[in-house]
Design an enzyme around this catalytic site. Structure first.
Site, mmCIF file in Angstrom:
data_model
loop_
_atom_site.group_PDB
_atom_site.id
_atom_site.type_symbol
_atom_site.label_atom_id
_atom_site.label_comp_id
_atom_site.label_asym_id
_atom_site.label_seq_id
_atom_site.Cartn_x
_atom_site.Cartn_y
_atom_site.Cartn_z
ATOM 1 N N ASP A 1 0.822 -1.209 0.000
ATOM 2 C CA ASP A 1 0.000 0.000 0.000
ATOM 3 C C ASP A 1 0.859 1.263 0.000
ATOM 4 O O ASP A 1 0.609 2.210 -0.754
ATOM 5 C CB ASP A 1 -0.927 -0.005 1.221
ATOM 6 C CG ASP A 1 -2.251 0.696 0.950
ATOM 7 O OD1 ASP A 1 -2.609 0.839 -0.235
ATOM 8 O OD2 ASP A 1 -2.917 1.099 1.911
ATOM 9 N N ASP B 1 -8.938 -1.818 2.495
ATOM 10 C CA ASP B 1 -8.666 -1.248 3.819
ATOM 11 C C ASP B 1 -9.706 -1.673 4.842
ATOM 12 O O ASP B 1 -9.558 -1.384 6.033
ATOM 13 C CB ASP B 1 -8.635 0.282 3.728
ATOM 14 C CG ASP B 1 -7.576 0.778 2.756
ATOM 15 O OD1 ASP B 1 -6.514 0.135 2.676
ATOM 16 O OD2 ASP B 1 -7.819 1.781 2.067
#
Length: 390
Positions: A215, A261
């Site tokens: 990420d 997420d």
């Protein structure tokens, strides 16, 4: 990835010189608060449903177990997929790619939403509702070599839920409305948390650690993730308009949160809930600790994003919080060894027969059948499966 975005086309921030008026503080607070709430719902209810889904006799609801090898490979596979999508959008027409993806997620969204609302809808059916049972079975081969490919059991109530979900699907396909997008996104998230099971805490740390690097690299190191998120018209993110108070349901100045997420920390939180239950102490200490840690991490993500006016890799803040908080609790309670030795996949369910290995015998079919019967009468462990592509 969490970001404030302007316009429905994607997550690219519009310069200050744009004609679009800036969002009001009230609108921003409403949008961010709604995103946090929408992220918490699938994690909480998905974790609760993950406890019972492994007990289901329906093979379509059996969880997919993520092993340490799967966890180590996942960031690499995700990176290749992300880069592949980036190149596709650069080479081919964005319109045709999104049309193909819209049809794909139209089908997946309907199935996911139907599975999500089915337990709730069952309460609304009258006792005398004519409910018939159905089974969809696909096999490969014949005779002794026959192998089940799909074995899905459903009933009339499930068909009603499928019809209701199809209405949302058509709405999304025709309008791409943000509410329809969120309904599908919530369904994907809840199903992911419910049906994707980490086999132990070490695997969870490997997965979260790998995706932490993934990420951060793709958000801060390149423009690949932002470009794909901007071009990708699919319910892979939750969105909420910051100008809802001014424009109502037709608002188009969105804040967004990627489904990764939600699902990635969510399956770790669900694992800790199952660990709590295995301790047989009638407390959910680790579940609630990790749940609070998620709220803290997501709140910190939004705060940093708002201060620096830049997209943030949410896992940069969520991973340390979701791993660190429960680990500190385990250290304080002296249960670190129990936490890391817990094996979710080792929970044997008496009604689910499992075969650890194939018999190596020769002779007549009768002797093979006898050998199989002997194997099935021995203690068994669930075969671990690889996770579905997300």
């Amino acid at each position: 990835m969490a970001e404030a975005q302007n316009g429905s086309a994607g997550p690219q921030a519009v310069p200050a010189a744009s004609a679009r008026p800036p969002a009001t503080p009230e609108g921003i607070a409403l949008a961010y608060g709604s995103l946090v709430l929408m992220a918490l719902l699938p994690i909480f209810f998905g974790a609760l449903r993950s406890v019972s889904c492994a007990k289901s006799k329906n093979s379509s609801e059996m969880p997919e177990t993520i092993t340490s090898r799967d966890a180590a490979r996942f960031p690499i596979v995700a990176s290749c997929t992300l880069l592949g999508l980036y190149l596709f959008f650069k080479i081919f027409s964005q319109e045709y790619i999104n049309l193909l993806l819209s049809m794909y997620f139209f089908v997946l969204g309907i199935l996911a939403l139907s599975h999500t609302i089915s337990p709730m809808m069952n309460r609304f059916f009258p006792a005398n509702f004519p409910n018939k049972q159905y089974q969809l079975l696909f096999t490969q081969g014949s005779g002794e070599s026959k192998e089940e490919i799909v074995n899905y059991e459903f009933d009339t109530k499930d068909l009603v839920c499928l019809a209701l979900s199809s209405v949302v699907g058509v709405w999304y396909l025709l309008r791409k409305h943000w509410i329809a997008n969120n309904l599908f996104g919530l369904a994907f998230s809840l199903n992911g948390v419910e049906l994707l099971h980490l086999n132990n805490v070490s695997t969870g740390c490997i997965l979260l650690g790998g995706l932490f690097i993934y990420d951060v690299f793709w958000v801060f190191g390149t423009n690949v993730m932002v470009t794909v998120a901007k071009s990708f018209e699919a319910p892979i993110k939750l969105v909420f308009p910051q100008d809802l108070l001014e424009k109502g349901l037709e608002a188009d100045n969105f804040a967004m949160l990627g489904l990764g997420d939600i699902v990635i920390p969510g399956i770790f939180i669900a694992l800790l809930l199952r660990f709590d239950i295995s301790l047989k102490k009638n407390t959910h200490t680790y579940f609630y600790t990790s749940f609070v840690a998620y709220i803290f991490g997501l709140g910190l993500t939004i705060f940093i994003m708002h201060i620096f006016k830049h997209a943030q890799p949410a896992l940069l803040y969520l991973v340390p919080a979701c791993i660190g908080f429960p680990l500190l609790v385990a250290l304080a309670k002296g249960e670190v060894t129990e936490m890391f030795s817990y094996e979710s996949s080792a929970e044997i369910l008496p009604h689910t027969p499992r075969l650890t290995h194939f018999p190596t015998v020769s002779g007549s079919p009768a002797s093979l059948a006898d050998s199989m019967q002997q194997k099935l009468s021995c203690p068994r462990r669930r075969r671990q499966q690889s996770p579905s592509a997300m």
